[in-house]
Design a protein around this motif. Structure first.
Motif, PDB file in Angstrom:
ATOM      1  N   PRO A 145       8.124  20.169  11.939  1.00 60.06           N
ATOM      2  CA  PRO A 145       8.414  18.908  11.245  1.00 60.06           C
ATOM      3  C   PRO A 145       9.322  17.997  12.071  1.00 60.06           C
ATOM      4  CG  PRO A 145       8.693  20.776   9.771  1.00 60.06           C
ATOM      5  CD  PRO A 145       8.541  21.348  11.152  1.00 60.06           C
ATOM      6  N   ILE A 146       9.071  16.698  11.987  1.00 60.97           N
ATOM      7  CA  ILE A 146       9.880  15.695  12.690  1.00 60.97           C
ATOM      8  C   ILE A 146      10.422  14.723  11.650  1.00 60.97           C
ATOM      9  CG2 ILE A 146       9.986  14.082  14.620  1.00 60.97           C
ATOM     10  CD1 ILE A 146       7.194  15.041  15.431  1.00 60.97           C
ATOM     11  N   LEU A 147      11.712  14.649  11.516  1.00 58.91           N
ATOM     12  CA  LEU A 147      12.314  13.710  10.578  1.00 58.91           C
ATOM     13  C   LEU A 147      12.365  12.318  11.206  1.00 58.91           C
ATOM     14  CD1 LEU A 147      15.262  15.828   9.143  1.00 58.91           C
ATOM     15  CD2 LEU A 147      13.018  15.391   8.109  1.00 58.91           C
ATOM     16  N   PRO A 148      11.995  11.279  10.446  1.00 54.48           N
ATOM     17  CA  PRO A 148      12.027   9.925  10.992  1.00 54.48           C
ATOM     18  C   PRO A 148      13.390   9.277  10.833  1.00 54.48           C
ATOM     19  CG  PRO A 148      11.158   9.837   8.796  1.00 54.48           C
ATOM     20  CD  PRO A 148      11.453  11.295   9.077  1.00 54.48           C
ATOM     21  N   GLU A 149      13.604   8.237  11.607  1.00 50.86           N
ATOM     22  CA  GLU A 149      14.699   7.310  11.327  1.00 50.86           C
ATOM     23  C   GLU A 149      14.139   6.280  10.361  1.00 50.86           C
ATOM     24  OE1 GLU A 149      17.218   3.717  13.469  1.00 50.86           O
ATOM     25  OE2 GLU A 149      16.240   5.229  14.714  1.00 50.86           O
ATOM     26  N   THR A 150      14.650   6.226   9.153  1.00 55.53           N
ATOM     27  CA  THR A 150      14.103   5.338   8.129  1.00 55.53           C
ATOM     28  C   THR A 150      14.820   3.989   8.174  1.00 55.53           C
ATOM     29  OG1 THR A 150      13.634   7.247   6.736  1.00 55.53           O
ATOM     30  CG2 THR A 150      13.583   5.092   5.686  1.00 55.53           C
ATOM     31  N   LEU A 151      14.051   2.942   8.469  1.00 59.52           N
ATOM     32  CA  LEU A 151      14.630   1.606   8.499  1.00 59.52           C
ATOM     33  C   LEU A 151      14.767   1.046   7.090  1.00 59.52           C
ATOM     34  CD1 LEU A 151      12.747   0.040  11.540  1.00 59.52           C
ATOM     35  CD2 LEU A 151      14.965   1.192  11.503  1.00 59.52           C
ATOM     36  N   ASP A 152      13.727   1.248   6.277  1.00 53.25           N
ATOM     37  CA  ASP A 152      13.729   0.837   4.872  1.00 53.25           C
ATOM     38  C   ASP A 152      12.605   1.605   4.188  1.00 53.25           C
ATOM     39  OD1 ASP A 152      11.319  -0.572   5.480  1.00 53.25           O
ATOM     40  OD2 ASP A 152      12.500  -2.271   6.140  1.00 53.25           O
ATOM     41  N   PHE A 185       0.806  -1.212   0.000  1.00 55.27           N
ATOM     42  CA  PHE A 185       0.000   0.000   0.000  1.00 55.27           C
ATOM     43  C   PHE A 185       0.844   1.269   0.000  1.00 55.27           C
ATOM     44  CE2 PHE A 185      -2.917  -2.972   2.477  1.00 55.27           C
ATOM     45  CZ  PHE A 185      -3.578  -3.392   1.323  1.00 55.27           C
ATOM     46  N   GLU A 186       2.084   1.161   0.458  1.00 54.20           N
ATOM     47  CA  GLU A 186       2.930   2.359   0.497  1.00 54.20           C
ATOM     48  C   GLU A 186       3.195   2.919  -0.900  1.00 54.20           C
ATOM     49  OE1 GLU A 186       5.225  -1.351   0.320  1.00 54.20           O
ATOM     50  OE2 GLU A 186       3.845  -0.580   1.847  1.00 54.20           O
ATOM     51  N   LYS A 187       3.015   2.109  -1.937  1.00 49.67           N
ATOM     52  CA  LYS A 187       3.220   2.607  -3.305  1.00 49.67           C
ATOM     53  C   LYS A 187       2.143   3.609  -3.700  1.00 49.67           C
ATOM     54  CE  LYS A 187       0.629  -1.115  -5.585  1.00 49.67           C
ATOM     55  NZ  LYS A 187       0.709  -2.311  -6.447  1.00 49.67           N
ATOM     56  N   LEU A 188       1.030   3.653  -2.957  1.00 52.39           N
ATOM     57  CA  LEU A 188      -0.066   4.578  -3.246  1.00 52.39           C
ATOM     58  C   LEU A 188       0.085   5.904  -2.513  1.00 52.39           C
ATOM     59  CD1 LEU A 188      -2.987   2.011  -2.830  1.00 52.39           C
ATOM     60  CD2 LEU A 188      -1.859   2.653  -4.967  1.00 52.39           C
ATOM     61  N   ILE A 189       1.121   6.024  -1.681  1.00 57.97           N
ATOM     62  CA  ILE A 189       1.281   7.172  -0.788  1.00 57.97           C
ATOM     63  C   ILE A 189       2.252   8.192  -1.380  1.00 57.97           C
ATOM     64  CG2 ILE A 189       1.939   7.892   1.538  1.00 57.97           C
ATOM     65  CD1 ILE A 189      -0.547   6.082   1.368  1.00 57.97           C
ATOM     66  N   ARG A 190       1.940   9.467  -1.173  1.00 57.38           N
ATOM     67  CA  ARG A 190       2.885  10.519  -1.542  1.00 57.38           C
ATOM     68  C   ARG A 190       2.860  11.607  -0.465  1.00 57.38           C
ATOM     69  NH1 ARG A 190       0.069  13.888  -6.611  1.00 57.38           N
ATOM     70  NH2 ARG A 190      -1.466  15.043  -5.354  1.00 57.38           N
ATOM     71  N   GLY A 191       3.998  12.314  -0.337  1.00 58.18           N
ATOM     72  CA  GLY A 191       4.079  13.464   0.553  1.00 58.18           C
ATOM     73  C   GLY A 191       3.983  13.152   2.030  1.00 58.18           C
ATOM     74  N   LEU A 192       4.471  11.984   2.482  1.00 57.62           N
ATOM     75  CA  LEU A 192       4.361  11.626   3.896  1.00 57.62           C
ATOM     76  C   LEU A 192       5.311  12.467   4.749  1.00 57.62           C
ATOM     77  CD1 LEU A 192       3.870   8.131   5.383  1.00 57.62           C
ATOM     78  CD2 LEU A 192       5.611   9.609   6.374  1.00 57.62           C
ATOM     79  N   GLN A 193       4.751  13.135   5.767  1.00 54.86           N
ATOM     80  CA  GLN A 193       5.518  13.956   6.696  1.00 54.86           C
ATOM     81  C   GLN A 193       4.917  13.830   8.090  1.00 54.86           C
ATOM     82  OE1 GLN A 193       4.988  17.713   4.338  1.00 54.86           O
ATOM     83  NE2 GLN A 193       7.204  17.902   4.603  1.00 54.86           N
ATOM     84  N   ALA A 194       5.753  14.077   9.106  1.00 49.99           N
ATOM     85  CA  ALA A 194       5.294  14.047  10.492  1.00 49.99           C
ATOM     86  C   ALA A 194       5.575  15.386  11.163  1.00 49.99           C
ATOM     87  CB  ALA A 194       5.975  12.924  11.268  1.00 49.99           C
ATOM     88  N   PHE A 195       4.700  15.755  12.130  1.00 44.76           N
ATOM     89  CA  PHE A 195       4.807  17.044  12.796  1.00 44.76           C
ATOM     90  C   PHE A 195       4.494  16.892  14.291  1.00 44.76           C
ATOM     91  CE2 PHE A 195       3.578  17.680   8.422  1.00 44.76           C
ATOM     92  CZ  PHE A 195       4.377  18.735   7.994  1.00 44.76           C
ATOM     93  N   THR A 196       5.053  17.794  15.095  1.00 48.39           N
ATOM     94  CA  THR A 196       4.694  17.886  16.504  1.00 48.39           C
ATOM     95  C   THR A 196       3.323  18.557  16.606  1.00 48.39           C
ATOM     96  OG1 THR A 196       5.634  20.098  16.827  1.00 48.39           O
ATOM     97  CG2 THR A 196       7.136  18.209  17.055  1.00 48.39           C
ATOM     98  N   PRO A 197       2.689  18.552  17.813  1.00 51.48           N
ATOM     99  CA  PRO A 197       1.408  19.241  17.964  1.00 51.48           C
ATOM    100  C   PRO A 197       1.462  20.726  17.624  1.00 51.48           C
ATOM    101  CG  PRO A 197       1.773  17.756  19.805  1.00 51.48           C
ATOM    102  CD  PRO A 197       3.042  17.770  19.017  1.00 51.48           C
ATOM    103  N   LYS A 198       2.649  21.329  17.696  1.00 53.03           N
ATOM    104  CA  LYS A 198       2.805  22.744  17.364  1.00 53.03           C
ATOM    105  C   LYS A 198       3.170  22.977  15.896  1.00 53.03           C
ATOM    106  CE  LYS A 198       4.057  24.204  22.045  1.00 53.03           C
ATOM    107  NZ  LYS A 198       5.059  24.914  22.887  1.00 53.03           N
ATOM    108  N   GLY A 199       3.221  21.887  15.112  1.00 59.11           N
ATOM    109  CA  GLY A 199       3.464  22.030  13.685  1.00 59.11           C
ATOM    110  C   GLY A 199       4.915  21.976  13.256  1.00 59.11           C
TER     111      GLY A 199
END
Length: 230
Positions: A67-74, A51-65
Protein backbone atom coordinates in the motif's frame (compact mmCIF):
# COMPACT_ATOMS: atom_id res chain seq x y z
CA UNK A 1 10.44 2.80 -20.52
CA UNK A 2 7.15 3.55 -22.27
CA UNK A 3 4.62 5.64 -20.39
CA UNK A 4 0.97 4.64 -20.33
CA UNK A 5 -2.12 3.75 -18.35
CA UNK A 6 -4.12 0.51 -18.33
CA UNK A 7 -7.59 0.67 -16.78
CA UNK A 8 -9.41 -2.55 -15.90
CA UNK A 9 -13.15 -2.51 -15.17
CA UNK A 10 -15.42 -5.38 -14.20
CA UNK A 11 -18.92 -6.04 -12.93
CA UNK A 12 -19.71 -7.63 -9.56
CA UNK A 13 -22.57 -9.76 -8.28
CA UNK A 14 -24.64 -9.93 -5.12
CA UNK A 15 -24.75 -6.95 -2.79
CA UNK A 16 -22.00 -5.20 -4.79
CA UNK A 17 -23.76 -5.50 -8.17
CA UNK A 18 -24.42 -1.73 -8.27
CA UNK A 19 -20.68 -1.06 -8.15
CA UNK A 20 -18.00 -1.58 -10.80
CA UNK A 21 -14.52 -2.57 -9.67
CA UNK A 22 -11.75 -0.48 -11.24
CA UNK A 23 -7.96 -0.81 -11.39
CA UNK A 24 -5.74 1.88 -12.94
CA UNK A 25 -2.14 0.88 -13.64
CA UNK A 26 0.09 3.93 -14.23
CA UNK A 27 3.60 3.73 -15.65
CA UNK A 28 5.77 6.87 -15.97
CA UNK A 29 9.33 7.49 -17.15
CA UNK A 30 10.44 9.06 -13.89
CA UNK A 31 9.56 9.35 -10.24
CA UNK A 32 8.18 12.73 -9.20
CA UNK A 33 5.13 14.09 -7.35
CA UNK A 34 2.00 13.90 -9.50
CA UNK A 35 -1.57 14.93 -8.80
CA UNK A 36 -4.33 12.40 -9.44
CA UNK A 37 -8.02 13.23 -9.56
CA UNK A 38 -11.26 12.47 -11.36
CA UNK A 39 -12.32 14.68 -14.29
CA UNK A 40 -14.27 17.81 -13.45
CA UNK A 41 -16.97 17.50 -16.10
CA UNK A 42 -17.98 15.30 -19.02
CA UNK A 43 -18.34 16.16 -22.74
CA UNK A 44 -21.68 17.71 -23.64
CA UNK A 45 -22.61 18.70 -20.07
CA UNK A 46 -20.93 21.90 -18.99
CA UNK A 47 -21.47 21.50 -15.27
CA UNK A 48 -19.45 20.09 -12.40
CA UNK A 49 -19.69 16.32 -12.39
CA UNK A 50 -18.38 15.69 -8.86
CA UNK A 51 -17.60 12.11 -9.91
CA UNK A 52 -15.56 11.46 -6.78
CA UNK A 53 -18.84 11.23 -4.83
CA UNK A 54 -19.49 7.93 -6.68
CA UNK A 55 -16.18 6.40 -5.55
CA UNK A 56 -15.50 4.20 -2.54
CA UNK A 57 -12.49 2.27 -1.24
CA UNK A 58 -9.80 4.15 -3.19
CA UNK A 59 -6.31 2.78 -2.47
CA UNK A 60 -2.93 2.75 -4.22
CA UNK A 61 -0.31 -0.02 -4.34
CA UNK A 62 3.20 -0.66 -5.64
CA UNK A 63 3.68 -3.36 -8.34
CA UNK A 64 4.45 -5.79 -5.50
CA UNK A 65 1.19 -5.00 -3.71
CA UNK A 66 2.51 -2.74 -0.95
CA UNK A 67 0.00 0.00 0.00
CA UNK A 68 1.07 3.58 -0.78
CA UNK A 69 -0.44 6.40 1.25
CA UNK A 70 -1.06 9.60 -0.74
CA UNK A 71 -0.43 13.18 0.17
CA UNK A 72 -4.00 14.50 0.22
CA UNK A 73 -4.35 18.04 -1.07
CA UNK A 74 -8.13 18.14 -0.58
CA UNK A 75 -11.16 15.87 -1.09
CA UNK A 76 -10.62 15.81 -4.87
CA UNK A 77 -6.82 15.71 -5.37
CA UNK A 78 -4.24 13.12 -4.30
CA UNK A 79 -0.46 13.13 -4.80
CA UNK A 80 1.77 10.10 -5.35
CA UNK A 81 5.39 10.26 -6.49
CA UNK A 82 5.99 6.66 -7.65
CA UNK A 83 6.86 6.01 -11.31
CA UNK A 84 4.65 2.89 -11.27
CA UNK A 85 1.54 2.34 -9.20
CA UNK A 86 -1.88 0.70 -9.23
CA UNK A 87 -4.94 2.59 -7.97
CA UNK A 88 -7.98 0.50 -7.05
CA UNK A 89 -11.49 1.62 -6.21
CA UNK A 90 -15.18 0.97 -6.85
CA UNK A 91 -17.60 3.27 -8.65
CA UNK A 92 -21.36 3.32 -8.16
CA UNK A 93 -23.14 2.20 -11.33
CA UNK A 94 -26.76 1.95 -10.25
CA UNK A 95 -28.30 4.80 -12.28
CA UNK A 96 -28.88 4.61 -16.02
CA UNK A 97 -28.62 7.84 -18.00
CA UNK A 98 -26.70 9.04 -21.05
CA UNK A 99 -23.59 10.05 -19.13
CA UNK A 100 -23.42 7.49 -16.35
CA UNK A 101 -21.83 4.12 -15.74
CA UNK A 102 -24.40 1.37 -15.36
CA UNK A 103 -24.04 -2.31 -14.48
CA UNK A 104 -26.69 -5.01 -14.60
CA UNK A 105 -25.03 -8.45 -14.65
CA UNK A 106 -28.20 -10.44 -15.41
CA UNK A 107 -27.53 -13.02 -18.12
CA UNK A 108 -30.42 -12.41 -20.53
CA UNK A 109 -31.50 -8.83 -19.77
CA UNK A 110 -28.25 -7.32 -18.61
CA UNK A 111 -26.41 -4.21 -19.66
CA UNK A 112 -22.96 -2.74 -19.07
CA UNK A 113 -22.45 0.93 -19.88
CA UNK A 114 -19.17 2.70 -19.19
CA UNK A 115 -18.43 6.39 -19.60
CA UNK A 116 -14.66 6.62 -18.99
CA UNK A 117 -14.95 10.32 -18.16
CA UNK A 118 -16.80 9.25 -15.02
CA UNK A 119 -15.02 5.99 -14.22
CA UNK A 120 -11.31 6.69 -14.84
CA UNK A 121 -8.99 8.56 -12.47
CA UNK A 122 -6.40 10.70 -14.26
CA UNK A 123 -2.89 11.99 -13.71
CA UNK A 124 -3.16 15.74 -14.17
CA UNK A 125 0.31 16.53 -15.64
CA UNK A 126 0.16 13.74 -18.27
CA UNK A 127 -3.27 13.70 -19.94
CA UNK A 128 -1.80 12.76 -23.34
CA UNK A 129 -0.08 9.46 -22.52
CA UNK A 130 -1.51 6.32 -24.22
CA UNK A 131 -4.44 4.66 -22.43
CA UNK A 132 -5.94 1.20 -22.68
CA UNK A 133 -9.22 0.15 -21.11
CA UNK A 134 -9.86 -3.55 -20.44
CA UNK A 135 -13.52 -4.30 -19.74
CA UNK A 136 -14.70 -7.67 -18.46
CA UNK A 137 -17.65 -8.74 -20.63
CA UNK A 138 -19.79 -11.83 -19.92
CA UNK A 139 -19.56 -14.66 -22.42
CA UNK A 140 -22.01 -14.29 -25.29
CA UNK A 141 -22.49 -10.53 -24.89
CA UNK A 142 -21.97 -8.11 -27.79
CA UNK A 143 -20.28 -4.72 -27.47
CA UNK A 144 -19.84 -1.44 -29.29
CA UNK A 145 -17.48 1.53 -29.00
CA UNK A 146 -15.94 4.21 -31.20
CA UNK A 147 -12.39 3.24 -30.18
CA UNK A 148 -10.12 0.58 -31.64
CA UNK A 149 -11.05 -2.60 -29.76
CA UNK A 150 -10.33 -6.31 -29.69
CA UNK A 151 -11.29 -9.28 -27.53
CA UNK A 152 -8.85 -10.73 -24.99
CA UNK A 153 -10.09 -13.88 -23.23
CA UNK A 154 -13.10 -12.69 -21.15
CA UNK A 155 -12.42 -8.99 -21.75
CA UNK A 156 -12.60 -6.35 -24.45
CA UNK A 157 -9.54 -4.10 -24.82
CA UNK A 158 -10.06 -0.51 -25.98
CA UNK A 159 -7.06 1.48 -27.22
CA UNK A 160 -6.69 5.27 -27.13
CA UNK A 161 -3.76 7.56 -27.92
CA UNK A 162 -4.53 9.78 -24.92
CA UNK A 163 -6.80 10.19 -21.91
CA UNK A 164 -8.75 12.89 -23.76
CA UNK A 165 -9.46 10.45 -26.60
CA UNK A 166 -10.43 7.67 -24.19
CA UNK A 167 -12.99 9.68 -22.24
CA UNK A 168 -14.70 10.93 -25.40
CA UNK A 169 -15.97 7.43 -26.27
CA UNK A 170 -18.53 5.49 -24.18
CA UNK A 171 -18.61 1.68 -24.15
CA UNK A 172 -21.75 -0.44 -24.28
CA UNK A 173 -22.22 -4.22 -23.90
CA UNK A 174 -25.32 -6.39 -23.60
CA UNK A 175 -26.68 -9.83 -24.52
CA UNK A 176 -28.69 -8.25 -27.35
CA UNK A 177 -27.46 -5.28 -29.39
CA UNK A 178 -29.16 -4.20 -32.60
CA UNK A 179 -27.36 -1.90 -35.04
CA UNK A 180 -29.54 0.17 -37.40
CA UNK A 181 -27.54 1.73 -40.24
CA UNK A 182 -28.65 5.20 -41.35
CA UNK A 183 -28.65 5.49 -45.17
CA UNK A 184 -27.87 8.56 -47.26
CA UNK A 185 -25.26 10.09 -44.93
CA UNK A 186 -21.76 11.14 -46.09
CA UNK A 187 -20.10 8.94 -43.43
CA UNK A 188 -21.27 5.71 -41.72
CA UNK A 189 -23.84 6.50 -39.00
CA UNK A 190 -25.72 3.91 -36.97
CA UNK A 191 -28.10 3.66 -34.02
CA UNK A 192 -27.39 0.98 -31.40
CA UNK A 193 -30.46 -0.41 -29.62
CA UNK A 194 -30.25 -2.53 -26.45
CA UNK A 195 -32.78 -5.31 -25.95
CA UNK A 196 -34.78 -7.92 -27.82
CA UNK A 197 -38.07 -6.34 -28.89
CA UNK A 198 -39.81 -5.33 -32.15
CA UNK A 199 -38.24 -2.27 -33.80
CA UNK A 200 -39.38 -0.43 -36.93
CA UNK A 201 -35.93 -0.23 -38.51
CA UNK A 202 -37.03 1.49 -41.71
CA UNK A 203 -38.90 4.30 -39.97
CA UNK A 204 -36.11 4.90 -37.47
CA UNK A 205 -33.49 4.97 -40.23
CA UNK A 206 -35.57 7.37 -42.35
CA UNK A 207 -36.39 9.81 -39.53
CA UNK A 208 -32.90 9.82 -38.01
CA UNK A 209 -31.35 10.07 -41.48
CA UNK A 210 -33.27 13.29 -42.14
CA UNK A 211 -32.02 14.80 -38.87
CA UNK A 212 -28.42 13.79 -39.59
CA UNK A 213 -28.54 15.18 -43.13
CA UNK A 214 -29.96 18.50 -41.90
CA UNK A 215 -27.21 18.81 -39.31
CA UNK A 216 -24.57 17.87 -41.86
CA UNK A 217 -25.78 20.62 -44.21
CA UNK A 218 -26.10 23.20 -41.42
CA UNK A 219 -22.57 22.69 -40.11
CA UNK A 220 -20.90 21.92 -43.42
CA UNK A 221 -19.79 18.43 -42.43
CA UNK A 222 -19.11 16.16 -39.50
CA UNK A 223 -15.60 15.98 -38.03
CA UNK A 224 -15.58 12.19 -37.60
CA UNK A 225 -15.06 9.18 -39.85
CA UNK A 226 -18.10 7.39 -38.42
CA UNK A 227 -20.68 7.94 -35.66
CA UNK A 228 -22.78 5.71 -33.39
CA UNK A 229 -25.84 6.75 -31.41
CA UNK A 230 -25.92 4.56 -28.28
Amino acid sequence: MKEGVVYKIGMQEGQNSDFLKVEAHFLFKEEKPRTFRFPFWRPGRYEAGNFEKLIRGLQAFTPKGKPILPETLDQKNFVWKESELCIRYEIWAGELNAGSCYADPRTMEGRLQINPIQACIMSVPEPQIPCNLEVEVPEGWSFTTGLEAHRKENSVVLEACSFDRLVDEPFLAAPNLLSIDIPGTPCPISLIVVGNFPVNNERIAKDLGSCCQWQWNAFGGLDVESYRFL
